[in-house]
Design an enzyme around this catalytic site. Structure first.
Site, PDB file in Angstrom:
ATOM      1  N   SER A 197      -5.463  11.726  55.749  1.00  0.00           N
ATOM      2  CA  SER A 197      -6.160  11.472  54.487  1.00  0.00           C
ATOM      3  C   SER A 197      -5.909  12.524  53.417  1.00  0.00           C
ATOM      4  O   SER A 197      -6.316  12.321  52.271  1.00  0.00           O
ATOM      5  CB  SER A 197      -7.660  11.361  54.725  1.00  0.00           C
ATOM      6  OG  SER A 197      -7.930  10.104  55.290  1.00  0.00           O
ATOM      7  N   LYS A 231      -4.302  11.194  50.406  1.00  0.00           N
ATOM      8  CA  LYS A 231      -5.051  10.442  49.383  1.00  0.00           C
ATOM      9  C   LYS A 231      -5.161  11.209  48.061  1.00  0.00           C
ATOM     10  O   LYS A 231      -5.301  10.606  47.001  1.00  0.00           O
ATOM     11  CB  LYS A 231      -6.453  10.103  49.915  1.00  0.00           C
ATOM     12  CG  LYS A 231      -6.420   9.175  51.133  1.00  0.00           C
ATOM     13  CD  LYS A 231      -7.794   9.037  51.779  1.00  0.00           C
ATOM     14  CE  LYS A 231      -7.756   8.152  53.013  1.00  0.00           C
ATOM     15  NZ  LYS A 231      -9.066   8.098  53.715  1.00  0.00           N
ATOM     16  N   TYR A 267      -0.115   2.066  53.332  1.00  0.00           N
ATOM     17  CA  TYR A 267      -1.201   3.029  53.575  1.00  0.00           C
ATOM     18  C   TYR A 267      -1.002   3.776  54.901  1.00  0.00           C
ATOM     19  O   TYR A 267      -1.107   5.000  54.969  1.00  0.00           O
ATOM     20  CB  TYR A 267      -2.550   2.297  53.547  1.00  0.00           C
ATOM     21  CG  TYR A 267      -3.710   3.146  53.993  1.00  0.00           C
ATOM     22  CD1 TYR A 267      -4.258   4.109  53.150  1.00  0.00           C
ATOM     23  CD2 TYR A 267      -4.258   3.001  55.270  1.00  0.00           C
ATOM     24  CE1 TYR A 267      -5.313   4.913  53.567  1.00  0.00           C
ATOM     25  CE2 TYR A 267      -5.308   3.795  55.694  1.00  0.00           C
ATOM     26  CZ  TYR A 267      -5.827   4.742  54.838  1.00  0.00           C
ATOM     27  OH  TYR A 267      -6.871   5.540  55.256  1.00  0.00           O
ATOM     28  N   TYR A 275     -15.796  13.324  53.153  1.00  0.00           N
ATOM     29  CA  TYR A 275     -16.663  12.203  53.536  1.00  0.00           C
ATOM     30  C   TYR A 275     -18.124  12.643  53.575  1.00  0.00           C
ATOM     31  O   TYR A 275     -18.575  13.344  52.669  1.00  0.00           O
ATOM     32  CB  TYR A 275     -16.226  11.623  54.900  1.00  0.00           C
ATOM     33  CG  TYR A 275     -14.750  11.382  54.979  1.00  0.00           C
ATOM     34  CD1 TYR A 275     -14.152  10.492  54.086  1.00  0.00           C
ATOM     35  CD2 TYR A 275     -13.946  12.039  55.888  1.00  0.00           C
ATOM     36  CE1 TYR A 275     -12.796  10.254  54.127  1.00  0.00           C
ATOM     37  CE2 TYR A 275     -12.580  11.803  55.940  1.00  0.00           C
ATOM     38  CZ  TYR A 275     -12.016  10.912  55.056  1.00  0.00           C
ATOM     39  OH  TYR A 275     -10.694  10.689  55.098  1.00  0.00           O
ATOM     40  N   VAL A 291      -7.766  13.324  59.352  1.00  0.00           N
ATOM     41  CA  VAL A 291      -8.084  13.308  60.779  1.00  0.00           C
ATOM     42  C   VAL A 291      -6.978  13.906  61.659  1.00  0.00           C
ATOM     43  O   VAL A 291      -7.160  14.046  62.864  1.00  0.00           O
ATOM     44  CB  VAL A 291      -8.452  11.901  61.328  1.00  0.00           C
ATOM     45  CG1 VAL A 291      -9.791  11.440  60.799  1.00  0.00           C
ATOM     46  CG2 VAL A 291      -7.363  10.896  61.048  1.00  0.00           C
TER      47      VAL A 291
HETATM   48  N1  GLU Z   1      -5.196   7.009  58.558  1.00  0.00           N
HETATM   49  C1  GLU Z   1      -6.556   7.361  58.815  1.00  0.00           C
HETATM   50  C2  GLU Z   1      -7.421   6.122  58.737  1.00  0.00           C
HETATM   51  O1  GLU Z   1      -7.184   5.309  57.886  1.00  0.00           O
HETATM   52  C3  GLU Z   1      -7.004   8.368  57.802  1.00  0.00           C
HETATM   53  C4  GLU Z   1      -8.421   8.837  58.019  1.00  0.00           C
HETATM   54  C5  GLU Z   1      -8.602  10.296  57.732  1.00  0.00           C
HETATM   55  O2  GLU Z   1      -7.646  11.074  57.759  1.00  0.00           O
HETATM   56  O3  GLU Z   1      -9.724  10.707  57.475  1.00  0.00           O
HETATM   57  O4  GLU Z   1      -8.323   5.935  59.510  1.00  0.00           O
END
Ligand code: GLU
Length: 316
Positions: A72, A75, A199, A251, A269
């Site tokens: 993430s 992003k 994605y 988050y 993650v």
């Molecule tokens: N590719 C992971 C998902 O979509 C990213 C989540 C993350 O890194 O927090 O669940």
């Protein structure tokens, strides 16, 4: 003689080395993500830290040159890219409020009629990726994202870990649910499987702490690459991306991160965190074990130590 001449400025390299040493020795490492099977195979004993200041000084500790799955953290960069292409029109399809919910919450999306709270929770990031994909083939969109990462990191070797992408593609049922839900509200323009394909691949970009810290430099320096002086985004946009990182980057752990670290940051993650000390440095840390909110356990602790020792919290 001015008072500041007496202020002790700790040696950056020394601080980074000390923290890396302390983190390597710790027994509490959190748990690696298991919902993406390929990430479950990563050795939790690794730890890396890289700090790059405005003069280009690079301080690295531990496994700072080992590539990991940025997940993430990507992003931040897709948001930057999409804002460059679509400007404020982007905010018609995604909000910019902290979610207070898990990164993959479905409940919140239903309450809010398919409009994701912010671009850093999964549905928000999927909606941003969908924008980048519009008018292109998936491989073109992915090529654009990868070229942007290589350009920012000033490193053509940055690549995508196909195994991680395939692993998430096989098991990403929740993301598929989120994307289908948004599609039912016309929040996505493209076929769900194509948007998700891009994605999952953007999340599977592999970078080391050093490369990631390089890529984040523009956010620490008013939108400019401090090495070349070239503008990546306007100072205002850099400020706003940092604001969203501070409020939404971890988050439902964003409040705790701001409280303890005091810097804009974005976690993934894979155990990576990009943190920005505005006007001072771009910082990347990596430790694969996660806490209960899905953020790097030792990564957060290391950043807390770093900002304390260097006095870098934006709250002073
Ligand atoms: N590719 C992971 C998902 O979509 C990213 C989540 C993350 O890194 O927090 O669940």
């Amino acid at each position: 003689m001015v008072a500041s001449e007496f202020v002790h400025v700790p040696d950056l390299n020394l601080v980074v080395q000390e923290i890396a040493g302390e983190m390597r020795a710790r027994a509490d490492r959190g748990n690696v993500a298991t919902y993406i099977p390929e990430l479950a195979r990563v050795d939790p004993h690794q730890f890396g830290l890289a700090v790059i200041d405005g003069d280009g000084q690079v301080a690295c500790g531990g496994d700072a040159d080992v590539p990991f799955s940025i997940q993430s953290v990507s992003k931040v960069f897709t948001l930057t890219l999409a804002l460059g292409k679509f400007g404020d029109r982007l905010w018609r399809r995604v909000g910019r409020e902290p979610s207070g919910s898990a990164f993959n919450s479905i409940v919140q999306l239903e309450h809010e009629h398919g409009i994701p709270r912010n671009p850093f929770i999964n549905p928000g990031a999927i909606a941003v990726t969908d924008l980048i994909l519009s008018g292109h083939q998936p491989r073109e969109a992915l090529g654009e994202i990868l070229r942007f990462m290589r350009f920012l990191a000033d490193d053509p070797s940055v690549t995508i870990d196909e195994k991680v992408a395939a692993s998430e593609q096989r098991t990403g049922f929740r993301n598929a649910a989120l994307a289908n839900y948004m599609k039912s509200y016309d929040v996505l323009d493209n076929p769900v499987d194509l948007t998700l394909g891009v994605y999952f691949h953007q999340c599977a970009i592999a970078m080391s702490c050093r490369q990631l810290a390089m890529a984040g430099r523009f956010l620490a320096h008013l939108g400019r690459n401090p090495a070349t002086g070239h503008s990546v985004v306007t100072a205002e946009r850099a400020r706003r991306i940092n604001a969203i990182m501070l409020t939404c980057g971890h988050y439902d752990g964003s409040g705790e991160f701001a409280y303890r670290v005091g810097l804009p940051g974005k976690s993934g993650v894979g155990g990576g965190i990009l943190a920005i000390a505005p006007g001072k440095a771009s910082i990347a840390v990596w430790s694969p074990g996660l806490d209960a909110t899905g953020n790097s356990h030792l990564g957060r602790i290391a950043l807390e130590m770093l900002t304390k020792r260097l006095g870098w919290s934006i709250f002073a």
